[in-house]
Scaffold this motif. Structure first.
Motif, PDB file in Angstrom:
ATOM      1  N   ILE A  84      40.689  54.062  37.019  1.00  0.00           N
ATOM      2  CA  ILE A  84      41.787  53.360  36.360  1.00  0.00           C
ATOM      3  C   ILE A  84      41.247  52.544  35.194  1.00  0.00           C
ATOM      4  O   ILE A  84      40.292  51.782  35.347  1.00  0.00           O
ATOM      5  N   GLY A  85      41.857  52.705  34.021  1.00  0.00           N
ATOM      6  CA  GLY A  85      41.455  51.948  32.841  1.00  0.00           C
ATOM      7  C   GLY A  85      42.366  50.751  32.637  1.00  0.00           C
ATOM      8  O   GLY A  85      43.539  50.777  33.022  1.00  0.00           O
ATOM      9  N   LEU A  86      41.819  49.686  32.037  1.00  0.00           N
ATOM     10  CA  LEU A  86      42.590  48.458  31.822  1.00  0.00           C
ATOM     11  C   LEU A  86      42.574  48.035  30.366  1.00  0.00           C
ATOM     12  O   LEU A  86      41.555  48.159  29.691  1.00  0.00           O
ATOM     13  N   LEU A  87      43.719  47.528  29.922  1.00  0.00           N
ATOM     14  CA  LEU A  87      43.830  46.964  28.578  1.00  0.00           C
ATOM     15  C   LEU A  87      44.460  45.583  28.743  1.00  0.00           C
ATOM     16  O   LEU A  87      45.535  45.446  29.338  1.00  0.00           O
ATOM     17  N   PHE A  88      43.774  44.548  28.222  1.00  0.00           N
ATOM     18  CA  PHE A  88      44.180  43.164  28.449  1.00  0.00           C
ATOM     19  C   PHE A  88      44.780  42.536  27.185  1.00  0.00           C
ATOM     20  O   PHE A  88      44.848  43.152  26.125  1.00  0.00           O
ATOM     21  N   GLN A  89      45.166  41.249  27.314  1.00  0.00           N
ATOM     22  CA  GLN A  89      45.667  40.490  26.159  1.00  0.00           C
ATOM     23  C   GLN A  89      44.610  40.435  25.062  1.00  0.00           C
ATOM     24  O   GLN A  89      44.922  40.561  23.886  1.00  0.00           O
ATOM     25  N   LEU A 104      38.442  51.745  47.369  1.00  0.00           N
ATOM     26  CA  LEU A 104      37.320  51.988  46.450  1.00  0.00           C
ATOM     27  C   LEU A 104      37.056  50.765  45.577  1.00  0.00           C
ATOM     28  O   LEU A 104      37.979  50.027  45.226  1.00  0.00           O
ATOM     29  N   PRO A 105      35.795  50.542  45.176  1.00  0.00           N
ATOM     30  CA  PRO A 105      35.504  49.461  44.226  1.00  0.00           C
ATOM     31  C   PRO A 105      36.125  49.789  42.865  1.00  0.00           C
ATOM     32  O   PRO A 105      36.385  50.961  42.563  1.00  0.00           O
ATOM     33  N   PRO A 106      36.369  48.775  42.032  1.00  0.00           N
ATOM     34  CA  PRO A 106      37.071  48.982  40.754  1.00  0.00           C
ATOM     35  C   PRO A 106      36.485  50.104  39.900  1.00  0.00           C
ATOM     36  O   PRO A 106      37.238  50.914  39.334  1.00  0.00           O
ATOM     37  N   ARG A 159      40.987  36.935  47.507  1.00  0.00           N
ATOM     38  CA  ARG A 159      41.051  36.952  48.977  1.00  0.00           C
ATOM     39  C   ARG A 159      42.100  35.996  49.528  1.00  0.00           C
ATOM     40  O   ARG A 159      42.343  35.966  50.738  1.00  0.00           O
ATOM     41  N   ASP A 160      42.714  35.200  48.647  1.00  0.00           N
ATOM     42  CA  ASP A 160      43.815  34.343  49.096  1.00  0.00           C
ATOM     43  C   ASP A 160      45.025  35.174  49.509  1.00  0.00           C
ATOM     44  O   ASP A 160      45.889  34.699  50.248  1.00  0.00           O
ATOM     45  N   PHE A 161      45.076  36.416  48.998  1.00  0.00           N
ATOM     46  CA  PHE A 161      46.216  37.293  49.265  1.00  0.00           C
ATOM     47  C   PHE A 161      45.853  38.332  50.327  1.00  0.00           C
ATOM     48  O   PHE A 161      44.698  38.733  50.442  1.00  0.00           O
ATOM     49  N   GLU A 162      46.882  38.756  51.076  1.00  0.00           N
ATOM     50  CA  GLU A 162      46.709  39.881  52.010  1.00  0.00           C
ATOM     51  C   GLU A 162      47.620  41.008  51.540  1.00  0.00           C
ATOM     52  O   GLU A 162      48.731  40.747  51.072  1.00  0.00           O
ATOM     53  N   ALA A 163      47.139  42.230  51.689  1.00  0.00           N
ATOM     54  CA  ALA A 163      47.952  43.376  51.268  1.00  0.00           C
ATOM     55  C   ALA A 163      47.888  44.481  52.304  1.00  0.00           C
ATOM     56  O   ALA A 163      46.848  44.715  52.933  1.00  0.00           O
ATOM     57  N   LEU A 166      48.772  43.822  39.646  1.00  0.00           N
ATOM     58  CA  LEU A 166      47.776  44.419  38.761  1.00  0.00           C
ATOM     59  C   LEU A 166      46.379  44.326  39.378  1.00  0.00           C
ATOM     60  O   LEU A 166      45.615  45.297  39.385  1.00  0.00           O
ATOM     61  N   ALA A 167      46.056  43.148  39.908  1.00  0.00           N
ATOM     62  CA  ALA A 167      44.732  42.927  40.505  1.00  0.00           C
ATOM     63  C   ALA A 167      44.529  43.811  41.734  1.00  0.00           C
ATOM     64  O   ALA A 167      43.439  44.353  41.951  1.00  0.00           O
ATOM     65  N   TRP A 168      45.585  43.992  42.532  1.00  0.00           N
ATOM     66  CA  TRP A 168      45.474  44.873  43.709  1.00  0.00           C
ATOM     67  C   TRP A 168      45.201  46.308  43.278  1.00  0.00           C
ATOM     68  O   TRP A 168      44.337  46.994  43.829  1.00  0.00           O
ATOM     69  N   MET A 169      45.921  46.765  42.245  1.00  0.00           N
ATOM     70  CA  MET A 169      45.742  48.141  41.788  1.00  0.00           C
ATOM     71  C   MET A 169      44.359  48.358  41.173  1.00  0.00           C
ATOM     72  O   MET A 169      43.763  49.415  41.329  1.00  0.00           O
TER      73      MET A 169
END
Length: 211
Positions: free
Chosen positions: A82-87, A75-77, A57-61, A48-51
């Motif tokens: 892309i729209g987000l809906l959280f808990q 691109l920056p977020p 930065r702990d992760f590589e993709a 989700l965070a990658w998308m």
């Protein structure tokens, strides 16, 4: 809003400290909901965070994210569409209900107040525009968060367990509302959840990640 948005995840590989975490290659069509499930640590939140564009930065993709064929990987977020809906509904406490809806609208929206009123009517909260968000029930806040998302005119949507904090009797109603609106808007959607009922109500493909 176009009813023909599609989202493509091309040959994605995510690693943590050099160790493979997840691999994915898929396409989400207009109005389709792809549900991603799996135990904690399987990479759901990282995907989700990658998308969304805010992966640690702990992760590589490696791999590409394409929206309607356009490569948005770098691109920056705020420019991804892309729209987000959280808990949590995350409504702004200093704004009225109507103010929350107006906040996310594109600048070019001709009459933001009228659009907000129309949006509230669509979710059964026609007279709630002047209310303080703190006076709303959890279900009402979730409906406002959904309409704020739709009025921001995203081209794709990410759902991060948006029903998990609702009372059980509200969850089915909110799922029907959310999935129905996203289908009507033709938005490709990725849902991350632990709840099999979420996946069932979403009605699309289910991707199970391993620990």
């Amino acid at each position: 809003m176009s009813a023909f948005h599609h989202l493509e995840i091309e040959q994605l590989s995510i690693r943590l400290h050099g160790k493979p975490l997840l691999s994915l290659d898929t396409r989400i069509g207009p109005g389709e909901v792809l549900t991603v499930m799996g135990p904690s640590g399987s990479g759901k939140s990282t995907l989700l965070a990658w998308m969304a564009g805010f992966m640690s930065r702990d992760f590589e993709a490696s791999g590409r994210l394409r929206l309607d064929g356009r490569d948005i990987t770098a691109l920056p977020p705020e420019r991804r569409g892309i729209g987000l809906l959280f808990q949590d509904p995350m409504l702004f406490p200093h704004l009225s209900v109507s103010g929350n809806l107006r906040f996310g609208m594109p600048r070019a929206t001709p009459d933001k107040q009228a659009a907000a009123q129309d949006g509230l009517a669509r979710i059964g909260l026609a007279d709630f525009g002047a209310r303080d968000p703190a006076t709303l029930s959890g279900g009402q806040q979730s409906r406002v968060a959904l309409m704020r998302l739709l009025l921001s005119q995203p081209q794709a949507v990410l759902l991060d367990e948006p029903f998990s904090k609702l009372d059980s009797h509200l969850r089915h109603e909110m799922r029907q509302l959310v999935f129905g609106h996203l289908r009507d808007a033709g938005l490709p959607t990725l849902l991350v959840t632990h709840d099999h009922q979420d996946a069932e109500d979403a009605g699309g493909r289910v991707l199970e990640l391993d620990a």
